[in-house]
Design a protein around this motif. Sequence first.
Motif, short mmCIF file in Angstrom:
data_model
loop_
_atom_site.label_atom_id
_atom_site.label_comp_id
_atom_site.label_asym_id
_atom_site.label_seq_id
_atom_site.Cartn_x
_atom_site.Cartn_y
_atom_site.Cartn_z
N TRP A 32 0.76 -1.09 -0.14
CA TRP A 32 0.10 -0.01 -0.07
C TRP A 32 0.83 1.22 0.11
O TRP A 32 0.55 2.24 -0.96
N GLN A 33 1.81 1.06 0.81
CA GLN A 33 2.85 2.24 0.64
C GLN A 33 3.36 2.46 -0.51
O GLN A 33 3.75 3.80 -1.10
N GLN A 34 4.13 1.50 -1.16
CA GLN A 34 4.33 1.70 -2.54
C GLN A 34 3.48 2.12 -3.45
O GLN A 34 3.82 2.95 -4.42
N PHE A 35 2.20 1.75 -3.35
CA PHE A 35 1.22 2.32 -4.22
C PHE A 35 0.99 3.84 -3.96
O PHE A 35 0.68 4.46 -5.19
N LYS A 36 1.17 4.42 -2.76
CA LYS A 36 0.54 5.71 -2.47
C LYS A 36 2.11 6.54 -3.08
O LYS A 36 1.79 7.55 -3.77
N ASN A 37 3.25 5.80 -2.90
CA ASN A 37 4.24 6.50 -3.52
C ASN A 37 4.42 6.70 -4.83
O ASN A 37 5.07 7.78 -5.56
N SER A 38 3.91 5.68 -5.66
CA SER A 38 4.02 5.72 -7.13
C SER A 38 3.09 6.62 -7.51
O SER A 38 3.16 7.03 -8.55
#
Length: 365
Positions: free
Chosen positions: A359-365
């Motif tokens: 989820w954090q990777q998705f938000k950062n991308s």
Amino acid sequence: MEENKNYTSPTPASIPEEQEIDLMDLLRKVIAMRKTLYKAVGIGLVVGIIIAFSIPRQYTVSVTLAPEMGSDSKSSGLASMAASFLGAGSMSSSPDALNATLSSEIVSSTPFLLELFDTRVKSLDGEVDTTLVAYLDEQSSPWWSLILGAPGKAIGAIKGLFSEKTDTATALNPFQLTKEENKKVETLRKTIQANIDKKTGITTLSVTLQDPKVTAMVADSVVAKLQQYIINYRIAKAKEDCAYLEQLYQERRQEYYDAQQRYARYVDANKSLVLQSVRTEQERLQNDMNLAFQVYSQVAQQLQVARAKIQEEKPVFAVVEPATVPLKASNSRKMVVIGMVFLALVGTLGWKLFGAPLWQQFKNS
């Protein structure tokens, strides 16, 4: 080219080392979040206890039935014995389209379930003594089902205020059920189950309700009605044949009596005459009487065979394990609590280790 010479491919021994490092890192993460896991276990425990004590206790009664398989042998059965004694041919038997191997389909059929509506049941404490269809309304439900069903009940109550009430009771019609009747039929269809072992033919009937004595009474009633249901079908054809032979028997007997009376009257009226024409008519009447007697005797024999056939078809299956009042509930509260704790623990681990990083990777991308 020199750079290529300096390049070394990874050895197989390095792969397990990387995997071991990943597992150790995963273990360190789990240890680091142990306080969160303790909280998840506590929350799962509390939720599991609430759910476990909110679900009503249910009791299951199982009955084991062993069907009596029919034999095609002509030398067995009451009908064959009657035929051998009476000198008549044995009736040929063919497999029935409806037998004990179709118990699951019979038990789940709408006409069969509707016949159970008027079954008298009584609770273990004696406070409830009513019919099965009325007892279904007495069963309790979890609190969340009441909350979810509140809007529908409110809408139904509002509609009832503007609709005309009719007090006339109508008989159950399997062709067209009301919404309430169909709901109760579906409840019974889930409550009563039948499983058949195709190899041995053993049928296991199970009934699950909220009172142990009511469950045992319903299971016993289901077995009795299932047996009678199959018996009625199996002997229906035999009864139809017997009724036809009974009518034929009465007709042939009356014909024999009439021929006997005609012969007796003619002999009495012409006993002093020795004319050949008189003797010829007398022989003709005697032959008619003998023929009528032969037909009457054959029909009587067939009628006895048909009556024996009805008796032969009656046994359907034997009750191996009868219905008894259960002492323990079938739904375990411990398993509900353990299941909720397990789900809380697995869910928290899955989110912390995999869900949150993704989820954090998705938000950062």
